[in-house]
Write a protein that holds these residues in place. Structure first.
Motif, PDB file in Angstrom:
ATOM      1  N   SER A 197       0.788  -1.169  -0.070  1.00  0.00           N
ATOM      2  CA  SER A 197      -0.001  -0.087  -0.195  1.00  0.00           C
ATOM      3  C   SER A 197       0.853   1.038  -0.070  1.00  0.00           C
ATOM      4  CB  SER A 197      -0.645  -0.030   1.318  1.00  0.00           C
ATOM      5  OG  SER A 197      -0.168   0.061   2.454  1.00  0.00           O
ATOM      6  N   ILE A 198       1.933   1.145   0.491  1.00  0.00           N
ATOM      7  CA  ILE A 198       2.905   2.459   0.960  1.00  0.00           C
ATOM      8  C   ILE A 198       3.292   2.538  -0.599  1.00  0.00           C
ATOM      9  CG2 ILE A 198       5.030   3.377   1.815  1.00  0.00           C
ATOM     10  CD1 ILE A 198       2.684   3.450   3.493  1.00  0.00           C
ATOM     11  N   ALA A 199       4.005   1.541  -1.184  1.00  0.00           N
ATOM     12  CA  ALA A 199       4.352   1.655  -2.358  1.00  0.00           C
ATOM     13  C   ALA A 199       3.379   2.079  -3.719  1.00  0.00           C
ATOM     14  CB  ALA A 199       4.913   0.105  -3.149  1.00  0.00           C
ATOM     15  N   SER A 200       2.185   1.889  -3.511  1.00  0.00           N
ATOM     16  CA  SER A 200       1.088   2.369  -4.398  1.00  0.00           C
ATOM     17  C   SER A 200       0.717   3.693  -4.058  1.00  0.00           C
ATOM     18  CB  SER A 200      -0.083   1.421  -4.194  1.00  0.00           C
ATOM     19  OG  SER A 200       0.289   0.141  -4.641  1.00  0.00           O
ATOM     20  N   GLN A 201       1.145   4.537  -3.025  1.00  0.00           N
ATOM     21  CA  GLN A 201       0.325   5.738  -2.814  1.00  0.00           C
ATOM     22  C   GLN A 201       1.316   6.860  -2.812  1.00  0.00           C
ATOM     23  OE1 GLN A 201       0.208   6.416   1.924  1.00  0.00           O
ATOM     24  NE2 GLN A 201      -0.473   4.537   1.368  1.00  0.00           N
ATOM     25  N   PHE A 202       2.779   6.634  -2.968  1.00  0.00           N
ATOM     26  CA  PHE A 202       3.424   8.003  -3.291  1.00  0.00           C
ATOM     27  C   PHE A 202       3.417   8.524  -4.711  1.00  0.00           C
ATOM     28  CE2 PHE A 202       6.230   5.886   0.336  1.00  0.00           C
ATOM     29  CZ  PHE A 202       5.729   6.700   1.199  1.00  0.00           C
ATOM     30  N   ASN A 203       2.308   9.161  -5.146  1.00  0.00           N
ATOM     31  CA  ASN A 203       2.012   9.472  -6.412  1.00  0.00           C
ATOM     32  C   ASN A 203       2.731   8.989  -7.536  1.00  0.00           C
ATOM     33  OD1 ASN A 203       0.728  11.740  -5.064  1.00  0.00           O
ATOM     34  ND2 ASN A 203       2.565  12.629  -4.551  1.00  0.00           N
ATOM     35  N   ARG A 204       2.484   7.637  -7.793  1.00  0.00           N
ATOM     36  CA  ARG A 204       3.135   6.868  -8.454  1.00  0.00           C
ATOM     37  C   ARG A 204       2.574   7.018 -10.206  1.00  0.00           C
ATOM     38  NH1 ARG A 204       7.410   5.604  -5.984  1.00  0.00           N
ATOM     39  NH2 ARG A 204       7.247   4.366  -3.952  1.00  0.00           N
ATOM     40  N   THR A 205       3.463   7.136 -11.117  1.00  0.00           N
ATOM     41  CA  THR A 205       2.952   7.185 -12.643  1.00  0.00           C
ATOM     42  C   THR A 205       2.485   6.070 -12.952  1.00  0.00           C
ATOM     43  OG1 THR A 205       5.275   6.565 -13.393  1.00  0.00           O
ATOM     44  CG2 THR A 205       5.060   8.763 -12.680  1.00  0.00           C
ATOM     45  N   PRO A 206       1.747   6.203 -14.078  1.00  0.00           N
ATOM     46  CA  PRO A 206       1.170   5.123 -14.952  1.00  0.00           C
ATOM     47  C   PRO A 206       2.076   3.722 -15.221  1.00  0.00           C
ATOM     48  CG  PRO A 206       0.133   6.979 -15.836  1.00  0.00           C
ATOM     49  CD  PRO A 206       1.385   7.525 -14.748  1.00  0.00           C
ATOM     50  N   LYS A 207       3.199   4.399 -15.433  1.00  0.00           N
ATOM     51  CA  LYS A 207       4.500   3.253 -15.513  1.00  0.00           C
ATOM     52  C   LYS A 207       4.631   2.845 -14.022  1.00  0.00           C
ATOM     53  CE  LYS A 207       9.170   2.684 -16.883  1.00  0.00           C
ATOM     54  NZ  LYS A 207      10.348   3.445 -17.576  1.00  0.00           N
ATOM     55  N   ASP A 208       4.842   3.311 -12.835  1.00  0.00           N
ATOM     56  CA  ASP A 208       5.112   2.731 -11.922  1.00  0.00           C
ATOM     57  C   ASP A 208       3.686   1.773 -11.447  1.00  0.00           C
ATOM     58  OD1 ASP A 208       7.248   4.191 -11.570  1.00  0.00           O
ATOM     59  OD2 ASP A 208       6.351   5.508 -10.488  1.00  0.00           O
ATOM     60  N   GLN A 209       2.530   2.209 -11.678  1.00  0.00           N
ATOM     61  CA  GLN A 209       1.493   1.553 -11.345  1.00  0.00           C
ATOM     62  C   GLN A 209       1.387   0.230 -12.258  1.00  0.00           C
ATOM     63  OE1 GLN A 209      -0.658   1.876  -9.020  1.00  0.00           O
ATOM     64  NE2 GLN A 209       0.143   3.780  -8.368  1.00  0.00           N
ATOM     65  N   LYS A 210       1.666   0.062 -13.326  1.00  0.00           N
ATOM     66  CA  LYS A 210       2.245  -0.926 -14.160  1.00  0.00           C
ATOM     67  C   LYS A 210       3.203  -1.986 -13.628  1.00  0.00           C
ATOM     68  CE  LYS A 210       2.906  -2.676 -18.858  1.00  0.00           C
ATOM     69  NZ  LYS A 210       3.086  -2.209 -20.322  1.00  0.00           N
ATOM     70  N   ILE A 212       3.925  -2.207 -10.438  1.00  0.00           N
ATOM     71  CA  ILE A 212       3.290  -2.706  -9.395  1.00  0.00           C
ATOM     72  C   ILE A 212       2.244  -3.800  -9.731  1.00  0.00           C
ATOM     73  CG2 ILE A 212       1.853  -2.190  -7.346  1.00  0.00           C
ATOM     74  CD1 ILE A 212       3.105   0.399  -7.174  1.00  0.00           C
ATOM     75  N   ALA A 213       1.691  -3.694 -10.509  1.00  0.00           N
ATOM     76  CA  ALA A 213       0.802  -4.674 -11.022  1.00  0.00           C
ATOM     77  C   ALA A 213       1.622  -6.085 -11.605  1.00  0.00           C
ATOM     78  CB  ALA A 213      -0.261  -4.450 -12.030  1.00  0.00           C
ATOM     79  N   ASN A 214       2.513  -5.934 -12.126  1.00  0.00           N
ATOM     80  CA  ASN A 214       3.340  -7.191 -12.541  1.00  0.00           C
ATOM     81  C   ASN A 214       4.010  -7.759 -11.504  1.00  0.00           C
ATOM     82  OD1 ASN A 214       2.745  -6.754 -15.580  1.00  0.00           O
ATOM     83  ND2 ASN A 214       4.516  -5.238 -15.667  1.00  0.00           N
ATOM     84  N   PHE A 215       4.563  -6.825 -10.581  1.00  0.00           N
ATOM     85  CA  PHE A 215       5.097  -7.532  -9.371  1.00  0.00           C
ATOM     86  C   PHE A 215       3.982  -8.248  -8.662  1.00  0.00           C
ATOM     87  CE2 PHE A 215       6.450  -7.216  -5.051  1.00  0.00           C
ATOM     88  CZ  PHE A 215       7.726  -7.787  -4.963  1.00  0.00           C
ATOM     89  N   LEU A 216       2.991  -7.858  -8.622  1.00  0.00           N
ATOM     90  CA  LEU A 216       2.195  -8.570  -7.529  1.00  0.00           C
ATOM     91  C   LEU A 216       1.901  -9.779  -8.273  1.00  0.00           C
ATOM     92  CD1 LEU A 216      -0.238  -5.510  -6.410  1.00  0.00           C
ATOM     93  CD2 LEU A 216       1.461  -7.042  -5.087  1.00  0.00           C
ATOM     94  N   GLU A 217       1.630  -9.901  -9.624  1.00  0.00           N
ATOM     95  CA  GLU A 217       1.550 -11.089 -10.296  1.00  0.00           C
ATOM     96  C   GLU A 217       2.881 -12.118 -10.103  1.00  0.00           C
ATOM     97  OE1 GLU A 217      -0.831 -13.874 -12.649  1.00  0.00           O
ATOM     98  OE2 GLU A 217      -1.227 -11.806 -11.775  1.00  0.00           O
ATOM     99  N   LYS A 218       3.736 -11.707 -10.256  1.00  0.00           N
ATOM    100  CA  LYS A 218       5.053 -12.658  -9.765  1.00  0.00           C
ATOM    101  C   LYS A 218       4.839 -12.855  -8.430  1.00  0.00           C
ATOM    102  CE  LYS A 218       8.107 -10.443 -13.254  1.00  0.00           C
ATOM    103  NZ  LYS A 218       9.315  -9.865 -13.645  1.00  0.00           N
ATOM    104  N   LEU A 219       4.537 -12.228  -7.555  1.00  0.00           N
ATOM    105  CA  LEU A 219       4.652 -12.540  -5.978  1.00  0.00           C
ATOM    106  C   LEU A 219       3.755 -13.669  -5.712  1.00  0.00           C
ATOM    107  CD1 LEU A 219       5.523 -11.445  -3.477  1.00  0.00           C
ATOM    108  CD2 LEU A 219       3.482  -9.958  -3.010  1.00  0.00           C
TER     109      LEU A 219
END
Length: 223
Positions: A197-210, A212-219
């Motif tokens: 949640s901390i990783a997602s809320q620091f004003n992330r760009t669309p590239k960052d959000q993508k 994060i999504a890929n990382f969660l899939e790998k996780l």
């Protein structure tokens, strides 16, 4: 005073003989070198009382000058080091920093190559070498942490990641995500979700959000 204790105040025969020998020695010195100041006689019975029989004599020795010389040398070395630091300009410091960064970057590449080959121990070695040249590189700490995660050294990996987040960059995306992955492997789901949640809320760009999504899939599978 008891008659048996009269020796405490009487001069012994040994002392008389020692005095005569000392006088003879002083006469010889005066004959060869002229007049010479006679050393004061030290009476070893000084300090002896009816209750104290300890005889002490002050040992006068010439102090060595070596410690002084050593301290002087150390002081000179410190002064030289200090003067060198003063002589270094801002440009010199920037050039030295650039040189260290180039060396650290080379070690990072070596580490990445070993990581791709799944030689995680060697990868950790190269990342650590890079950190020796640039101690404030979040990338090197995160790369080393990921290699430790692959070796299942999750707690050691979290130490690297916490150093990044607490000292270098509290918003670092990969540091938060890698920490979330390590906590998940330690079955600490609450802290893992908090890190995500901390990783997602620091004003992330669309590239960052993508990312994060890929990382969660790998996780969920291979992390």
């Amino acid at each position: 005073m008891n008659s048996d204790e009269g020796f405490l105040t009487q001069r012994s025969v040994v002392m008389d003989v020692m005095k005569q020998l000392d006088d003879m020695l002083n006469v010889n010195k005066m004959d060869t070198k002229g007049k010479e100041e006679k050393k004061p006689e030290v009476d070893p019975s000084i300090g002896v009382t009816e209750t104290s029989f300890v005889v002490s004599a002050r040992d006068i020795r010439k102090k060595s000058s070596r410690p002084f010389k050593k301290m002087t040398k150390t002081s000179n070395m410190n002064q030289i080091t200090f003067m060198r630091q003063i002589d270094v300009t801002q440009q010199d410091r920037e050039e030295a920093r650039a040189d260290r960064e180039r060396v650290a970057e080379s070690f990072r590449r070596f580490g990445n190559e070993e990581f791709r080959r799944t030689n995680y121990e060697k990868a950790i070695y190269y990342y650590s070498k890079g950190i020796q040249y640039v101690v404030d590189s979040p990338v090197l700490y995160c790369n080393r942490a990921l290699a430790k995660i692959k070796k299942r050294d999750f707690k050691l990996a979290i130490m690297d990641l916490d150093y990044v987040l607490l000292t270098l960059d509290p918003h670092h995306l990969k540091a938060w995500l890698y920490k979330a992955g390590a906590l998940a492997r330690l079955n600490n789901e609450v802290e893992s979700q908090y890190a995500i949640s901390i990783a997602s809320q620091f004003n992330r760009t669309p590239k960052d959000q993508k990312y994060i999504a890929n990382f969660l899939e790998k996780l969920r599978s291979e992390f």
